[in-house]
Design a protein around this motif. Structure first.
Motif, PDB file in Angstrom:
ATOM      1  N   ASP A  28      -1.515  16.327  -0.191  1.00 24.09           N
ATOM      2  CA  ASP A  28      -1.373  15.294   0.999  1.00 24.09           C
ATOM      3  C   ASP A  28      -1.947  14.090   0.476  1.00 24.09           C
ATOM      4  OD1 ASP A  28      -2.667  13.813   3.287  1.00 24.09           O
ATOM      5  OD2 ASP A  28      -1.066  14.651   4.021  1.00 24.09           O
ATOM      6  N   THR A  29      -1.192  13.096   0.447  1.00 26.67           N
ATOM      7  CA  THR A  29      -1.279  11.833  -0.233  1.00 26.67           C
ATOM      8  C   THR A  29      -2.340  11.177   0.229  1.00 26.67           C
ATOM      9  OG1 THR A  29       1.121  11.449  -0.576  1.00 26.67           O
ATOM     10  CG2 THR A  29      -0.589   9.540  -0.864  1.00 26.67           C
ATOM     11  N   LYS A  30      -2.758  11.268   1.792  1.00 29.52           N
ATOM     12  CA  LYS A  30      -4.074  10.495   2.287  1.00 29.52           C
ATOM     13  C   LYS A  30      -5.090  11.483   2.013  1.00 29.52           C
ATOM     14  CE  LYS A  30      -5.625   8.411   6.484  1.00 29.52           C
ATOM     15  NZ  LYS A  30      -5.325   8.110   7.753  1.00 29.52           N
ATOM     16  N   THR A  31      -5.123  12.768   2.317  1.00 28.37           N
ATOM     17  CA  THR A  31      -6.407  13.543   2.536  1.00 28.37           C
ATOM     18  C   THR A  31      -6.653  14.299   0.973  1.00 28.37           C
ATOM     19  OG1 THR A  31      -5.201  15.566   3.087  1.00 28.37           O
ATOM     20  CG2 THR A  31      -6.188  14.173   4.872  1.00 28.37           C
ATOM     21  N   LYS A  32      -5.711  14.317   0.187  1.00 30.60           N
ATOM     22  CA  LYS A  32      -5.817  15.116  -0.922  1.00 30.60           C
ATOM     23  C   LYS A  32      -5.781  16.488  -0.754  1.00 30.60           C
ATOM     24  CE  LYS A  32      -7.564  11.124  -3.434  1.00 30.60           C
ATOM     25  NZ  LYS A  32      -7.626  10.241  -2.334  1.00 30.60           N
ATOM     26  N   LYS A  33      -5.584  17.082   0.414  1.00 28.43           N
ATOM     27  CA  LYS A  33      -5.879  18.515   0.653  1.00 28.43           C
ATOM     28  C   LYS A  33      -4.394  18.954  -0.070  1.00 28.43           C
ATOM     29  CE  LYS A  33      -5.029  21.976   3.952  1.00 28.43           C
ATOM     30  NZ  LYS A  33      -4.347  22.259   5.629  1.00 28.43           N
ATOM     31  N   GLN A  91       0.795  -1.281  -0.039  1.00 28.09           N
ATOM     32  CA  GLN A  91      -0.034   0.139  -0.015  1.00 28.09           C
ATOM     33  C   GLN A  91       0.956   1.287  -0.057  1.00 28.09           C
ATOM     34  OE1 GLN A  91      -3.421  -0.009  -0.032  1.00 28.09           O
ATOM     35  NE2 GLN A  91      -3.062  -2.115  -0.540  1.00 28.09           N
ATOM     36  N   PRO A  92       0.361   2.301  -0.477  1.00 30.87           N
ATOM     37  CA  PRO A  92       0.857   3.731  -0.458  1.00 30.87           C
ATOM     38  C   PRO A  92       1.323   3.779   1.091  1.00 30.87           C
ATOM     39  CG  PRO A  92      -0.990   3.917  -1.717  1.00 30.87           C
ATOM     40  CD  PRO A  92      -1.090   2.544  -0.942  1.00 30.87           C
ATOM     41  N   ASN A  93       2.570   4.712   1.270  1.00 33.10           N
ATOM     42  CA  ASN A  93       2.916   5.376   2.397  1.00 33.10           C
ATOM     43  C   ASN A  93       2.266   6.574   2.701  1.00 33.10           C
ATOM     44  OD1 ASN A  93       4.210   6.554   4.628  1.00 33.10           O
ATOM     45  ND2 ASN A  93       6.206   5.887   4.071  1.00 33.10           N
ATOM     46  N   PHE A  94       1.359   6.717   3.595  1.00 30.72           N
ATOM     47  CA  PHE A  94       0.574   7.905   3.693  1.00 30.72           C
ATOM     48  C   PHE A  94       0.976   8.958   4.312  1.00 30.72           C
ATOM     49  CE2 PHE A  94      -3.025   4.976   2.733  1.00 30.72           C
ATOM     50  CZ  PHE A  94      -3.445   5.545   1.522  1.00 30.72           C
ATOM     51  N   ASN A  95       2.352   8.696   4.937  1.00 33.96           N
ATOM     52  CA  ASN A  95       3.294   9.823   5.476  1.00 33.96           C
ATOM     53  C   ASN A  95       4.153  10.387   4.390  1.00 33.96           C
ATOM     54  OD1 ASN A  95       4.541  11.523   7.567  1.00 33.96           O
ATOM     55  ND2 ASN A  95       6.294  10.103   7.458  1.00 33.96           N
ATOM     56  N   SER A  96       3.087  11.174   3.548  1.00 35.55           N
ATOM     57  CA  SER A  96       3.854  11.496   2.209  1.00 35.55           C
ATOM     58  C   SER A  96       3.020  12.527   1.469  1.00 35.55           C
ATOM     59  CB  SER A  96       3.840  10.160   1.282  1.00 35.55           C
ATOM     60  OG  SER A  96       2.659  10.081   0.839  1.00 35.55           O
ATOM     61  N   ILE A  97       3.482  13.264   0.640  1.00 33.10           N
ATOM     62  CA  ILE A  97       2.760  14.320  -0.297  1.00 33.10           C
ATOM     63  C   ILE A  97       2.842  13.816  -1.685  1.00 33.10           C
ATOM     64  CG2 ILE A  97       3.526  15.990   1.074  1.00 33.10           C
ATOM     65  CD1 ILE A  97       5.332  17.357  -1.134  1.00 33.10           C
ATOM     66  N   SER A  98       1.929  14.141  -2.579  1.00 33.95           N
ATOM     67  CA  SER A  98       1.957  13.650  -3.962  1.00 33.95           C
ATOM     68  C   SER A  98       1.951  14.862  -5.038  1.00 33.95           C
ATOM     69  CB  SER A  98       0.884  12.741  -4.225  1.00 33.95           C
ATOM     70  OG  SER A  98       0.889  11.671  -3.571  1.00 33.95           O
ATOM     71  N   TRP A 114      -2.374   1.235  -7.621  1.00 28.51           N
ATOM     72  CA  TRP A 114      -3.253   2.272  -6.879  1.00 28.51           C
ATOM     73  C   TRP A 114      -4.082   3.132  -7.560  1.00 28.51           C
ATOM     74  CZ3 TRP A 114       2.096   3.688  -4.397  1.00 28.51           C
ATOM     75  CH2 TRP A 114       2.678   2.385  -3.824  1.00 28.51           C
ATOM     76  N   GLY A 115      -3.924   3.141  -8.878  1.00 29.83           N
ATOM     77  CA  GLY A 115      -4.931   4.035  -9.581  1.00 29.83           C
ATOM     78  C   GLY A 115      -4.059   5.434  -9.900  1.00 29.83           C
ATOM     79  N   GLU A 116      -4.594   6.321 -10.309  1.00 31.73           N
ATOM     80  CA  GLU A 116      -4.261   7.645 -10.514  1.00 31.73           C
ATOM     81  C   GLU A 116      -3.736   8.397  -9.206  1.00 31.73           C
ATOM     82  OE1 GLU A 116      -3.464   8.887 -13.226  1.00 31.73           O
ATOM     83  OE2 GLU A 116      -4.799   7.839 -14.539  1.00 31.73           O
ATOM     84  N   ILE A 117      -2.482   8.945  -9.149  1.00 31.56           N
ATOM     85  CA  ILE A 117      -1.892   9.541  -8.046  1.00 31.56           C
ATOM     86  C   ILE A 117      -2.703  10.745  -7.524  1.00 31.56           C
ATOM     87  CG2 ILE A 117      -0.732  11.404  -9.522  1.00 31.56           C
ATOM     88  CD1 ILE A 117       1.887  10.808  -7.786  1.00 31.56           C
ATOM     89  N   PRO A 118      -2.603  10.979  -6.413  1.00 35.59           N
ATOM     90  CA  PRO A 118      -3.727  11.839  -5.786  1.00 35.59           C
ATOM     91  C   PRO A 118      -3.752  13.323  -6.187  1.00 35.59           C
ATOM     92  CG  PRO A 118      -2.778  10.254  -3.998  1.00 35.59           C
ATOM     93  CD  PRO A 118      -1.939   9.796  -5.167  1.00 35.59           C
ATOM     94  N   ALA A 119      -2.386  13.635  -6.726  1.00 36.08           N
ATOM     95  CA  ALA A 119      -2.428  15.088  -7.110  1.00 36.08           C
ATOM     96  C   ALA A 119      -2.773  15.290  -8.418  1.00 36.08           C
ATOM     97  CB  ALA A 119      -0.745  15.433  -7.122  1.00 36.08           C
ATOM     98  N   ASP A 120      -3.085  14.031  -9.164  1.00 37.13           N
ATOM     99  CA  ASP A 120      -3.904  14.043 -10.572  1.00 37.13           C
ATOM    100  C   ASP A 120      -5.022  15.097 -10.620  1.00 37.13           C
ATOM    101  OD1 ASP A 120      -4.064  12.740 -13.225  1.00 37.13           O
ATOM    102  OD2 ASP A 120      -5.988  12.618 -12.528  1.00 37.13           O
ATOM    103  N   PHE A 121      -4.788  15.994 -11.971  1.00 40.61           N
ATOM    104  CA  PHE A 121      -5.897  16.851 -11.973  1.00 40.61           C
ATOM    105  C   PHE A 121      -7.421  16.570 -12.648  1.00 40.61           C
ATOM    106  CE2 PHE A 121      -2.044  19.557 -11.780  1.00 40.61           C
ATOM    107  CZ  PHE A 121      -2.459  20.946 -11.172  1.00 40.61           C
ATOM    108  N   GLY A 122      -7.129  15.118 -12.698  1.00 40.81           N
ATOM    109  CA  GLY A 122      -8.726  14.589 -13.214  1.00 40.81           C
ATOM    110  C   GLY A 122      -9.093  15.012 -14.349  1.00 40.81           C
TER     111      GLY A 122
END
Length: 214
Positions: free
Chosen positions: A105-110, A80-87, A204-212
């Protein structure tokens, strides 16, 4: 016989003018030179009109429903991804084209930072700038978090402390190359302890920072 290109509709939440536009050139005119422009394409007018009444961040950067095609053994090996991270990620409408990048923020996508849209850039340049911005961000916050990117090219450029883009410098991309020059200089004059890790898109799918906007 070439396939007929599917029609798109473009919602602009923030720009010189807001609304739904049927042509990319009309959308481009609203976001060009507008700091912090917010826009996204939709496959039909109804969806684009509905989105306009909502919040930009409800439509951009959301991971779509994703099912990995990898085997259970492969998924277990990756973990699984390491959520102590940024993307970080970048988006470019054309290559070259209007470009922007951001970090979340990788977990919250903030959203932690965003730059653009710039009139002319490439996806690789955006990914590179996003990584260096992320390194500076984490260093300034004295953070031990790791950083994810889905760009092997950008990772290579950061390791080599250079930007090997073939995009020729001109008046349109001067603001982007000004940032590139600053980024290269930062890499050459700063030490950092952040670990940069390749995001496992197939697992895991698209990176959380993806602009969609794909």
């Amino acid at each position: 016989m070439s396939k007929k290109k599917k029609k798109k509709y473009y919602t602009v939440w923030k720009g010189h003018k807001t609304g739904v536009f049927e042509k990319w050139d009309d959308c481009k005119a609203q976001i060009k030179g507008f700091d912090g422009a917010q826009y996204k394409s939709f496959s039909n007018f109804e969806a684009a009109k509905k989105a306009l009444k909502g919040n930009y961040f409800d439509y951009v950067g959301k991971n779509k429903s994703f099912t990995s095609g990898l085997s259970e053994a492969e998924l277990k090996k990756i973990g699984q991804p390491n959520f102590n991270s940024i993307s970080v990620d970048a988006a470019s409408s054309g290559n070259p084209g209007i470009m922007e990048y951001r970090g979340v923020d990788t977990k919250t996508k903030k959203q932690l930072f965003i730059q653009g849209p710039f009139e002319q850039g490439t996806n690789n340049i955006g990914e590179f700038l996003a990584l260096v911005h992320g390194l500076a961000f984490l260093k300034n916050h004295n953070s031990d978090r790791i950083m994810y990117t889905d760009s092997k090219t950008a990772m290579s450029w950061v390791r080599k402390k250079t930007c090997n883009s073939k995009l020729e410098r001109n008046a349109k991309n001067k603001p982007v190359y000004d940032l590139v020059d600053r980024a290269v200089q930062w890499l050459k004059t700063n030490d950092y302890s952040t670990t940069i890790v390749k995001w496992e898109t197939k697992a895991w799918g698209e990176i959380p920072a993806d602009f969609g906007r794909k």
